[in-house]
Design a protein around this motif. Structure first.
Motif, mmCIF file in Angstrom:
data_model
loop_
_atom_site.group_PDB
_atom_site.id
_atom_site.type_symbol
_atom_site.label_atom_id
_atom_site.label_comp_id
_atom_site.label_asym_id
_atom_site.label_seq_id
_atom_site.Cartn_x
_atom_site.Cartn_y
_atom_site.Cartn_z
ATOM 1 N N GLU A 137 0.858 -1.282 0.005
ATOM 2 C CA GLU A 137 -0.043 -0.032 -0.148
ATOM 3 C C GLU A 137 0.844 1.293 -0.020
ATOM 4 O O GLU A 137 0.602 2.313 -0.906
ATOM 5 N N ILE A 188 -6.755 -2.182 3.708
ATOM 6 C CA ILE A 188 -5.521 -1.957 3.315
ATOM 7 C C ILE A 188 -5.744 -1.697 1.750
ATOM 8 O O ILE A 188 -5.187 -1.008 1.111
ATOM 9 N N TYR A 189 -6.353 -2.922 1.271
ATOM 10 C CA TYR A 189 -6.586 -2.965 -0.214
ATOM 11 C C TYR A 189 -7.459 -1.732 -0.651
ATOM 12 O O TYR A 189 -7.279 -1.063 -1.689
ATOM 13 N N ALA A 211 -5.242 1.295 -1.024
ATOM 14 C CA ALA A 211 -4.680 1.460 -2.247
ATOM 15 C C ALA A 211 -5.315 1.392 -3.636
ATOM 16 O O ALA A 211 -4.858 2.147 -4.337
#
Length: 299
Positions: free
Chosen positions: A145, A219-220, A223
């Motif tokens: 990230e 987190i994904y 990003a």
């Protein structure tokens, strides 16, 4: 002796209730879905009766039997986590939702296979390996990230857009998706096996599978908010279905304890590779070697 097809409807109803009370849930489902409807219809020919009257072969491994075997091997205190799961009133569940009760019993039977095959020390080593993998996944995703977000805000819009479309960023986003999937499965495995393994094998509490999945998804998503990938991310995989598979240790990934991929079952799972004489899912070996350490864990 009367065959099942010759027994009156009332007798079959009593057998259905007895099967539920004794946690003989496959037998109960067979009576409910096959035997009773056929008797009520009273239209079946003799060959058809022979087909639907096929019995489920005893003996039946009830929840009580499974718990007693675990206690006999490990002692009451050590087998307490598994015994607590077995003490759930499956009869009450069966009265409301027979398939759900049968699914619970299948999970208990599958857990019992692994529990009886491993020692307390091996169970602890497996949980420690799952913890190490979970931590490595979190670190790897956090670093990925940061890589996606590293482009200076002062860069021009065209320059920034070109950078975010680069093969490196696209590959990073794909890796993040794959790590999220693996992380959710590892967290699910850790949570489930900690709930059935011996008391002394569980060294401290870990985040729940839901909490771990939420953290990885966050987190994904952060990003993705920067990189704006073309494809929408699929939902994380739910690992629950894998814990009802009564696989021996030799048919499980030696790192994640997930069932190994086969042509007949779980084709969606990763391919299998051999490492140090053990069979594992390829992404688990890759994660261990590059995210944990080069040496094989003590499992």
């Amino acid at each position: 002796m009367r065959s099942r097809s010759e027994k009156p409807l009332a007798v079959q109803q009593n057998e259905y209730e007895r099967a539920k009370e004794n946690d003989e849930l496959e037998e109960a489902i067979h009576i409910k879905k096959v035997v009773l409807p056929a008797l009520r219809a009273r239209l079946a020919s003799d060959p058809a009766v022979e087909a639907w009257s096929r019995p489920v072969a005893p003996p039946y491994a009830t929840a009580g039997t499974l718990a007693a075997e675990a206690v006999s091997r490990f002692g009451e205190d050590e087998a307490a986590p598994f015994a607590r799961l077995c003490s759930a009133d499956l009869s009450s569940v069966a009265a409301a939702d027979l398939p759900a009760a049968a699914a619970k019993l299948r999970r208990l039977r599958a857990a019992h296979v692994l529990l009886m095959e491993t020692s307390r020390e091996e169970q602890r080593a497996h949980l420690e390996a799952l913890d190490a993998m979970g931590e490595a996944i979190l670190r790897t995703m956090t670093d990925a990230e940061a890589l996606v977000s590293a482009l200076p805000p002062s860069a021009g819009s065209a320059e920034r857009a070109a950078a975010l479309r680069s093969p490196k960023v696209r590959a990073t986003m794909q890796a993040l998706l794959e790590m999220r999937r693996l992380g959710c499965l590892v967290a699910s495995s850790r949570e489930w096996h900690a709930s059935v393994f011996c008391t002394s094998a569980v060294a401290g509490a870990a985040a729940s599978a839901a909490e771990a999945a939420a953290k990885l998804c966050a987190i994904y998503q952060r990003a993705a908010a920067v990189a704006a990938p073309d494809d929408e991310a699929p939902e994380p995989v739910d690992g629950d279905k894998y814990w009802a598979a009564p696989q021996p240790l030799s048919e499980r990934c030696a790192l994640s304890l997930l069932p190994l991929q086969s042509a007949d079952a779980f084709p969606e799972l990763p391919p299998t590779v051999a490492w140090e004489g053990k069979r594992c899912h390829a992404p688990c070996v890759n994660l261990w070697l590059h995210g944990v350490k080069q040496a094989w864990p003590a499992v």
